[in-house]
Design a protein around this motif. Structure first.
Motif, short mmCIF file in Angstrom:
data_model
loop_
_atom_site.label_atom_id
_atom_site.label_comp_id
_atom_site.label_asym_id
_atom_site.label_seq_id
_atom_site.Cartn_x
_atom_site.Cartn_y
_atom_site.Cartn_z
N ASP A 209 4.03 10.24 -7.51
CA ASP A 209 4.93 11.09 -8.29
C ASP A 209 4.69 10.90 -9.80
O ASP A 209 3.85 10.12 -10.21
CB ASP A 209 6.39 10.78 -7.89
CG ASP A 209 7.27 12.01 -7.97
OD1 ASP A 209 7.20 12.73 -8.99
OD2 ASP A 209 8.04 12.26 -7.02
N ILE A 210 5.46 11.58 -10.61
CA ILE A 210 5.36 11.42 -12.06
C ILE A 210 5.76 9.98 -12.42
O ILE A 210 6.43 9.29 -11.65
CB ILE A 210 6.25 12.44 -12.80
CG1 ILE A 210 7.72 12.29 -12.38
CG2 ILE A 210 5.78 13.86 -12.52
CD1 ILE A 210 8.68 13.10 -13.24
N GLY A 211 5.33 9.55 -13.62
CA GLY A 211 5.51 8.15 -14.03
C GLY A 211 6.91 7.61 -13.86
O GLY A 211 7.11 6.54 -13.27
N LYS A 212 7.92 8.33 -14.33
CA LYS A 212 9.26 7.74 -14.32
C LYS A 212 9.83 7.63 -12.91
O LYS A 212 10.59 6.70 -12.62
CB LYS A 212 10.21 8.50 -15.26
CG LYS A 212 10.67 9.82 -14.75
CD LYS A 212 11.77 10.43 -15.62
CE LYS A 212 12.06 11.81 -15.05
NZ LYS A 212 13.14 12.51 -15.66
N ILE A 213 9.47 8.54 -12.03
CA ILE A 213 9.96 8.45 -10.64
C ILE A 213 9.22 7.34 -9.89
O ILE A 213 9.83 6.56 -9.16
CB ILE A 213 9.82 9.81 -9.92
CG1 ILE A 213 10.68 10.87 -10.60
CG2 ILE A 213 10.19 9.68 -8.43
CD1 ILE A 213 12.17 10.57 -10.66
N SER A 214 7.94 7.24 -10.12
CA SER A 214 7.20 6.14 -9.50
C SER A 214 7.78 4.81 -9.94
O SER A 214 7.92 3.88 -9.14
CB SER A 214 5.72 6.22 -9.85
OG SER A 214 5.17 7.42 -9.34
N ASP B 8 0.85 -1.19 0.00
CA ASP B 8 0.00 0.00 0.00
C ASP B 8 0.89 1.25 0.00
O ASP B 8 0.87 2.05 0.93
CB ASP B 8 -0.90 -0.06 1.25
CG ASP B 8 -1.98 1.01 1.27
OD1 ASP B 8 -2.13 1.72 0.26
OD2 ASP B 8 -2.65 1.13 2.31
N ARG B 9 1.65 1.42 -1.07
CA ARG B 9 2.68 2.46 -1.12
C ARG B 9 2.13 3.84 -1.46
O ARG B 9 2.79 4.83 -1.26
CB ARG B 9 3.74 2.02 -2.14
CG ARG B 9 4.80 3.01 -2.51
CD ARG B 9 5.69 3.37 -1.32
NE ARG B 9 6.73 4.30 -1.76
CZ ARG B 9 6.53 5.56 -2.08
NH1 ARG B 9 5.31 6.07 -2.07
NH2 ARG B 9 7.54 6.33 -2.45
N LYS B 10 0.94 3.87 -2.02
CA LYS B 10 0.31 5.15 -2.41
C LYS B 10 1.28 6.02 -3.21
O LYS B 10 1.56 7.17 -2.86
CB LYS B 10 -0.23 5.91 -1.20
CG LYS B 10 -1.27 5.11 -0.43
CD LYS B 10 -1.84 5.87 0.75
CE LYS B 10 -2.84 5.05 1.54
NZ LYS B 10 -2.25 3.98 2.37
N PHE B 11 1.79 5.46 -4.30
CA PHE B 11 2.66 6.22 -5.20
C PHE B 11 1.90 7.45 -5.70
O PHE B 11 0.68 7.39 -5.89
CB PHE B 11 3.04 5.35 -6.41
CG PHE B 11 3.97 4.21 -6.08
CD1 PHE B 11 5.33 4.41 -5.97
CD2 PHE B 11 3.46 2.93 -5.88
CE1 PHE B 11 6.18 3.35 -5.67
CE2 PHE B 11 4.30 1.87 -5.58
CZ PHE B 11 5.67 2.08 -5.47
#
Ligand code: 5BU
Length: 264
Positions: A96-101, A91-94
């Protein structure tokens, strides 16, 4: 019993392999329970999983709240979860923008290598789902993303308008397993189910047999009502891990959730 018989449209409309896998496991175990294993030591986590493993379908983790975390210890824990045939859900609840996630799926915790499901906010836009799926792809795996369409906590900022947009984007996206809905409010869940339709899943935290307010703004609704309102998986934390007899209470949550699915 075959999954198609109990899950109906949710089974026949499912596209993402992870959706079918969940429904298979839940049917086999006759349990729609995901345990929120919020304990801080490796030994107490292991003990808990071994106690309640037979009565749950998925294991939800917060990998970064464990005091004595180690890669070896975590691998052993995931192996035990697999022996119990559990889906592993970080349950990390990412957000950020796609590449950082995507990068955050590796790093020291290497979430991509052991998680089957992760949570994400859609606040940064739809590319986050591609980022997360591409992280799994790099290690030859495919998982499922649960997008936060609602939250269970008091005063959260996920307005109805925002929630509608999350659903609108999310239902078009292959990598999305489904949505997090607010288990504490069956009426909100019914609305969410209407917007989501029959294909994607809704998983719900904020459920407890003891309905009412929890600690620090958490709210609890009835697990039975949540499933009747359209939830496909009840996420239960303290209701199980703080009970003096976790396996007995997990069994009760399992029976309740399964009966609710049959009644639905
Ligand atoms: P509880 O002990 O049953 O309250 O635990 C609930 C768990 O679900 C906990 O791990 C939270 O991080 C998680 N959760 C939540 O409570 N509400 C939400 O809206 C989301 C996750 Br998203």
């Amino acid at each position: 019993m075959q999954p198609g018989e109990v899950w109906g449209n949710r089974w026949s409309n499912a596209v993402l392999p992870m959706a079918r896998r969940y429904m298979e496991v839940a049917t086999q175990k006759q349990s729609l329970v995901c345990l929120a294993a919020d304990r801080n030591t490796m030994s107490s986590l292991l003990e808990l999983i071994n106690e309640v493993g037979p009565y749950i379908a998925a294991l939800k983790t917060h990998v970064d709240l464990v005091d004595d975390w180690s890669p070896e210890g975590w691998k052993a824990l995931c192996d035990v979860a697999k022996q119990h045939n559990l889906l592993i859900f970080e349950d990390r609840k990412f957000a950020d923008i796609g590449k950082i996630s995507k990068s955050q799926m590796s790093g020291i915790y290497d979430i991509r290598s052991w998680s089957d499901i992760v949570t994400a906010h859609l606040i940064s836009g739809p590319d986050i789902v591609d980022g997360l799926q591409s992280a799994w792809k790099d290690v030859n795996r495919e998982g499922g993303v649960l997008l936060l369409a609602q939250m269970s906590s008091r005063g959260n900022l996920l307005t109805e308008e925002y929630s509608e947009k999350v659903v609108e984007k999310g239902i078009q996206s292959h990598g999305v397993l489904g949505f997090i809905g607010n288990g504490s409010r069956p009426d909100e869940l019914k609305d969410l189910r209407q917007r989501v339709g029959e294909q994607k899943m809704i998983w719900t935290p904020g459920v407890n047999i003891a309905v009412g307010d929890g600690e620090m703004g958490q709210r609890y609704g009835s697990p039975y009502d949540a499933v009747i309102a359209g939830s496909d998986c009840i996420i239960v934390g303290s209701g199980i891990h703080r009970n003096e007899n976790p396996s007995e209470i997990a069994k009760q949550y399992a029976q309740l959730s399964w009966q609710a699915l049959l009644d639905r």
